[in-house]
Design an enzyme around this catalytic site. Structure first.
Site, short mmCIF file in Angstrom:
data_model
loop_
_atom_site.label_atom_id
_atom_site.label_comp_id
_atom_site.label_asym_id
_atom_site.label_seq_id
_atom_site.Cartn_x
_atom_site.Cartn_y
_atom_site.Cartn_z
N ASN A 119 -6.53 -0.46 -10.00
CA ASN A 119 -5.30 -1.19 -10.33
C ASN A 119 -5.04 -2.14 -9.17
O ASN A 119 -4.62 -1.72 -8.11
CB ASN A 119 -4.15 -0.20 -10.49
CG ASN A 119 -2.82 -0.92 -10.69
OD1 ASN A 119 -2.79 -2.14 -10.88
ND2 ASN A 119 -1.73 -0.18 -10.65
N TRP A 120 -5.29 -3.42 -9.41
CA TRP A 120 -5.17 -4.40 -8.33
C TRP A 120 -3.74 -4.87 -8.11
O TRP A 120 -3.47 -5.66 -7.21
CB TRP A 120 -6.08 -5.60 -8.61
CG TRP A 120 -7.52 -5.33 -8.37
CD1 TRP A 120 -8.07 -4.19 -7.83
CD2 TRP A 120 -8.62 -6.21 -8.62
NE1 TRP A 120 -9.43 -4.32 -7.74
CE2 TRP A 120 -9.80 -5.55 -8.22
CE3 TRP A 120 -8.72 -7.50 -9.15
CZ2 TRP A 120 -11.06 -6.13 -8.34
CZ3 TRP A 120 -9.98 -8.09 -9.27
CH2 TRP A 120 -11.13 -7.41 -8.86
N LYS A 121 -2.83 -4.43 -8.99
CA LYS A 121 -1.42 -4.81 -8.82
C LYS A 121 -1.32 -6.34 -8.66
O LYS A 121 -2.07 -7.06 -9.31
CB LYS A 121 -0.81 -4.03 -7.66
CG LYS A 121 -1.08 -2.52 -7.81
CD LYS A 121 -0.33 -1.66 -6.87
CE LYS A 121 -0.67 -0.19 -7.16
NZ LYS A 121 0.12 0.74 -6.39
N HIS A 145 3.31 2.14 -15.53
CA HIS A 145 3.10 2.40 -14.10
C HIS A 145 4.45 2.58 -13.42
O HIS A 145 5.44 1.95 -13.79
CB HIS A 145 2.32 1.24 -13.47
CG HIS A 145 1.87 1.56 -12.09
ND1 HIS A 145 2.70 1.43 -10.98
CD2 HIS A 145 0.69 2.05 -11.63
CE1 HIS A 145 2.02 1.81 -9.90
NE2 HIS A 145 0.81 2.19 -10.27
N GLU A 185 5.61 1.49 -10.76
CA GLU A 185 6.21 0.25 -10.24
C GLU A 185 6.92 -0.50 -11.34
O GLU A 185 7.95 -1.17 -11.10
CB GLU A 185 5.14 -0.61 -9.54
CG GLU A 185 4.78 -0.01 -8.18
CD GLU A 185 3.33 -0.21 -7.76
OE1 GLU A 185 2.66 -1.11 -8.29
OE2 GLU A 185 2.87 0.56 -6.88
N GLU A 205 0.39 10.04 -11.54
CA GLU A 205 0.58 9.37 -10.26
C GLU A 205 1.91 9.82 -9.65
O GLU A 205 2.97 9.27 -10.00
CB GLU A 205 0.59 7.84 -10.45
CG GLU A 205 -0.71 7.30 -10.98
CD GLU A 205 -0.95 5.85 -10.55
OE1 GLU A 205 -2.06 5.58 -10.08
OE2 GLU A 205 -0.05 5.02 -10.67
N GLY A 215 0.55 4.40 -2.30
CA GLY A 215 0.61 3.45 -1.20
C GLY A 215 1.16 4.04 0.09
O GLY A 215 1.50 3.31 1.01
N SER A 219 -2.99 7.10 -3.37
CA SER A 219 -3.73 7.15 -2.11
C SER A 219 -5.12 7.77 -2.24
O SER A 219 -5.57 8.49 -1.36
CB SER A 219 -2.91 7.87 -1.03
OG SER A 219 -1.71 7.16 -0.76
N GLY A 259 -5.31 2.19 -6.25
CA GLY A 259 -4.63 0.95 -5.88
C GLY A 259 -5.32 0.32 -4.67
O GLY A 259 -6.39 -0.27 -4.78
N GLY A 260 -4.71 0.47 -3.51
CA GLY A 260 -5.15 -0.21 -2.28
C GLY A 260 -6.65 -0.14 -2.01
O GLY A 260 -7.27 -1.15 -1.69
P1 13P Z 1 -2.59 3.50 -4.05
O1 13P Z 1 -4.01 3.94 -4.34
O2 13P Z 1 -2.51 2.23 -3.24
O3 13P Z 1 -1.78 4.62 -3.50
O4 13P Z 1 -1.94 3.12 -5.47
C1 13P Z 1 -2.03 4.03 -6.51
C2 13P Z 1 -1.59 3.36 -7.77
O5 13P Z 1 -0.43 3.05 -7.94
C3 13P Z 1 -2.61 3.08 -8.78
O6 13P Z 1 -2.02 2.71 -9.99
#
Ligand code: 13P
Length: 250
Positions: A10-12, A96, A98, A168, A174, A214, A235-236
């Site tokens: 997930n590149w956000k 998600h 967010e 999640e 994050g 994470s 994510g990251g």
């Molecule tokens: P991180 O891997 O950066 O914690 O993000 C997780 C995420 O929200 C994937 O959708």
């Protein structure tokens, strides 16, 4: 029952079309021939066409980060399932945290988006998870049950066939704080029980439940070793080709 794991990026709100092409140029050779797991990359809308083009003929699929429930209409800033399909997108993240935290996503709109995605043939990755206060108050299981019941509302097992869930925990996103593999597995078991209630035992046994929060090359193997964990939503650590490839190859 063996479930093929799904590892999704997930590149956000990161990367341009050029950066998407550069990522795939470096990433695809690192995972060429990898068929143990399904691999999906979910960039922003403007990168989707570039991503699909660059990943053509490879073992990497492209997903979007959201979808509206109508096929078209006066909904400024939204994007529909037929639009995603028209550029070759096959997966979509829904609900998600967010979106829920910052953009007013509710359990009911998650349900609408999920129905539309399933109806259109997209593979939805539907996200659920508790915030820190809920976990500390001992409410995790209740929150997960509520999110699942409402997300699954009025969807039949037949329609839901492609459904994927991502657990999640919001406090792990994050933050560098990963849920322990055991804690994640417990949450997955709660989700699987809800899926059994809604869609039956056979469906629940086949349902893939990913863990997100994470996930890094260093912790991927321990998480993936849990029988309840059927992949990861990253994510990251998915923004760098080497790091995401190391997770895929855990
Ligand atoms: P991180 O891997 O950066 O914690 O993000 C997780 C995420 O929200 C994937 O959708």
């Amino acid at each position: 029952m063996a479930r093929k794991k799904l590892i999704a990026a997930n590149w956000k709100m990161y990367k341009t079309p050029d950066e998407t092409r550069a990522f795939l140029r470096d990433f695809l050779p690192l995972v060429a021939g990898h068929d143990r797991d399904e691999i999906v990359v979910c960039p922003s809308y403007v990168d989707l066409a570039a991503g699909v083009e660059a990943a053509k003929g490879s073992n990497v699929a492209v997903g979007a980060q959201n979808v509206h429930w109508k096929s078209e209409g006066a909904f400024t800033g939204e994007i529909s399932a037929p639009m995603l399909l028209s550029v070759g997108v096959t997966h979509v993240i829904i609900g998600h945290s967010e979106r829920r935290q910052y953009f007013g996503e509710t359990d009911d709109t998650v349900n609408l988006r999920l129905k539309a995605a399933l109806e259109s043939g997209l593979t939805p990755i539907c996200c659920v998870g508790e915030v820190l206060e809920e976990r500390e108050a001992g409410l995790t299981d209740d929150v997960l049950r509520r999110q699942c019941v409402r997300a699954f509302h009025a969807i039949s097992a037949k329609k839901a066939a492609k459904l994927v869930i991502a657990y999640e925990p919001v406090w792990a996103i994050g933050t560098g704080k990963t849920a322990t593999p055991e804690l994640a597995a417990d949450a997955h078991a709660v989700i699987r029980r809800e899926a059994k209630e809604a869609f039956g035992e056979e469906f629940a046994a086949r349902l893939r439940i990913l863990y997100g929060g994470s996930v890094k090359p260093e912790n991927a193997a321990a998480l993936m070793a849990q029988e309840e964990i059927d992949g990861a939503l990253v994510g990251g650590a998915s923004l760098d080709p080497k790091s995401f490839a190391a997770i895929v190859e855990y």
